[in-house]
Design an enzyme around this catalytic site. Structure first.
Site, short mmCIF file in Angstrom:
data_model
loop_
_atom_site.label_atom_id
_atom_site.label_comp_id
_atom_site.label_asym_id
_atom_site.label_seq_id
_atom_site.Cartn_x
_atom_site.Cartn_y
_atom_site.Cartn_z
N PRO A 1 2.50 -45.89 39.66
CA PRO A 1 1.67 -46.38 38.56
C PRO A 1 2.39 -46.55 37.23
O PRO A 1 3.19 -45.69 36.84
CB PRO A 1 0.59 -45.30 38.43
N ASN A 2 2.08 -47.64 36.61
CA ASN A 2 2.49 -47.97 35.23
C ASN A 2 3.96 -48.36 35.09
O ASN A 2 4.38 -48.76 34.01
CB ASN A 2 2.16 -46.82 34.27
N ARG B 1 6.28 -50.39 27.70
CA ARG B 1 5.56 -49.11 27.77
C ARG B 1 6.36 -48.03 27.03
O ARG B 1 7.46 -47.68 27.46
CB ARG B 1 5.42 -48.71 29.23
N TYR C 1 10.81 -44.63 27.50
CA TYR C 1 11.25 -45.23 28.77
C TYR C 1 12.27 -46.36 28.61
O TYR C 1 12.74 -46.90 29.61
CB TYR C 1 10.02 -45.76 29.53
N ASN D 1 10.22 -43.52 42.69
CA ASN D 1 9.71 -43.06 41.40
C ASN D 1 8.19 -43.18 41.48
O ASN D 1 7.64 -44.27 41.35
CB ASN D 1 10.25 -43.89 40.24
N ALA E 1 3.26 -40.94 37.52
CA ALA E 1 2.39 -39.77 37.33
C ALA E 1 1.91 -39.16 38.64
O ALA E 1 1.54 -37.97 38.69
CB ALA E 1 1.19 -40.15 36.46
N GLU F 1 14.06 -38.77 45.14
CA GLU F 1 13.08 -38.84 44.03
C GLU F 1 13.85 -39.16 42.75
O GLU F 1 14.86 -38.51 42.46
CB GLU F 1 12.37 -37.49 43.91
N HIS G 1 13.46 -40.19 38.41
CA HIS G 1 12.68 -40.38 37.19
C HIS G 1 13.59 -40.87 36.09
O HIS G 1 14.76 -40.44 36.00
CB HIS G 1 12.01 -39.06 36.76
N ARG H 1 9.69 -32.45 28.97
CA ARG H 1 8.48 -33.10 28.44
C ARG H 1 7.27 -32.16 28.58
O ARG H 1 7.43 -30.95 28.65
CB ARG H 1 8.28 -34.44 29.17
C1 DQA Z 1 8.26 -40.91 35.21
C2 DQA Z 1 7.80 -39.55 34.66
C3 DQA Z 1 6.33 -39.32 34.93
O1 DQA Z 1 5.92 -38.07 34.40
C4 DQA Z 1 5.50 -40.40 34.27
O2 DQA Z 1 4.14 -40.23 34.57
C5 DQA Z 1 5.97 -41.77 34.64
C6 DQA Z 1 7.40 -42.04 34.66
C7 DQA Z 1 9.73 -41.22 34.83
O3 DQA Z 1 10.30 -42.09 35.47
O4 DQA Z 1 10.26 -40.63 33.91
O5 DQA Z 1 5.18 -42.67 34.86
O6 DQA Z 1 8.18 -40.88 36.62
#
Ligand code: DQA
Length: 141
Positions: free
Chosen positions: A10-11, A18, A23, A74, A77, A98, A100, A107
């Site tokens: 998501p997102n 964003r 990011y 990735n 959330a 995994e 990020h 954070r």
């Molecule tokens: C994320 C970290 C997550 O906590 C966040 O919700 C994201 C991006 C990252 O790539 O840093 O959407 O996965």
């Protein structure tokens, strides 16, 4: 040609606009182009996917895992909320790294726990979009 699937939750479709102070300004398409080129140079087809829906990610993890295709994930959330995603990794015996962009441990406390990590082969975080490159490098070696 061998494949690597890069699955984004998501997102992450909003990357570039964003919260750029968190990011960065690169888009997911930028990261896709770079990883695709890096994979191609090493004889690997990199398939990029993004969805805002947990079930899509479950389907894609199962598809890759059952086909023996390694995953860079990735989960956004969903990392901090989903039990279905690590179940899919374990259930399909997917090799999963995994990733990020951010160092989630530096954070908010609700980002400190990942349900994915215990099912992942390895975890790379905090290097911005380079986290994806490092994950690909890890899989290729
Ligand atoms: C994320 C970290 C997550 O906590 C966040 O919700 C994201 C991006 C990252 O790539 O840093 O959407 O996965």
């Amino acid at each position: 040609m061998k494949q690597v699937h890069v699955l984004n939750g998501p997102n992450l479709n909003l990357l570039g606009t964003r919260e750029p102070e968190t990011y960065g300004r690169e888009t997911l398409a930028d990261i896709e182009a770079r990883l695709t080129a890096k994979g191609k140079a090493q004889g690997v087809e990199v398939i990029f996917r993004q969805s805002n829906h947990e079930g899509d990610l479950v389907d894609w993890i199962q598809e890759a895992g059952r086909a023996g295709i390694p995953i860079i994930l990735n989960a956004g959330a969903l990392t901090h909320t989903s039990i279905a995603l690590p179940d899919a990794i374990r259930g399909s015996q997917a090799v999963c790294i995994e990733v990020h962009l951010t160092n989630v441990h530096a954070r908010e406390s609700y980002r400190h726990h990942s349900y994915i990590s215990a099912a992942a082969r390895g975890v790379i975080l905090g290097f911005g979009s380079l986290s994806y490159d490092l994950a690909l490098q890890a899989l290729l070696s």
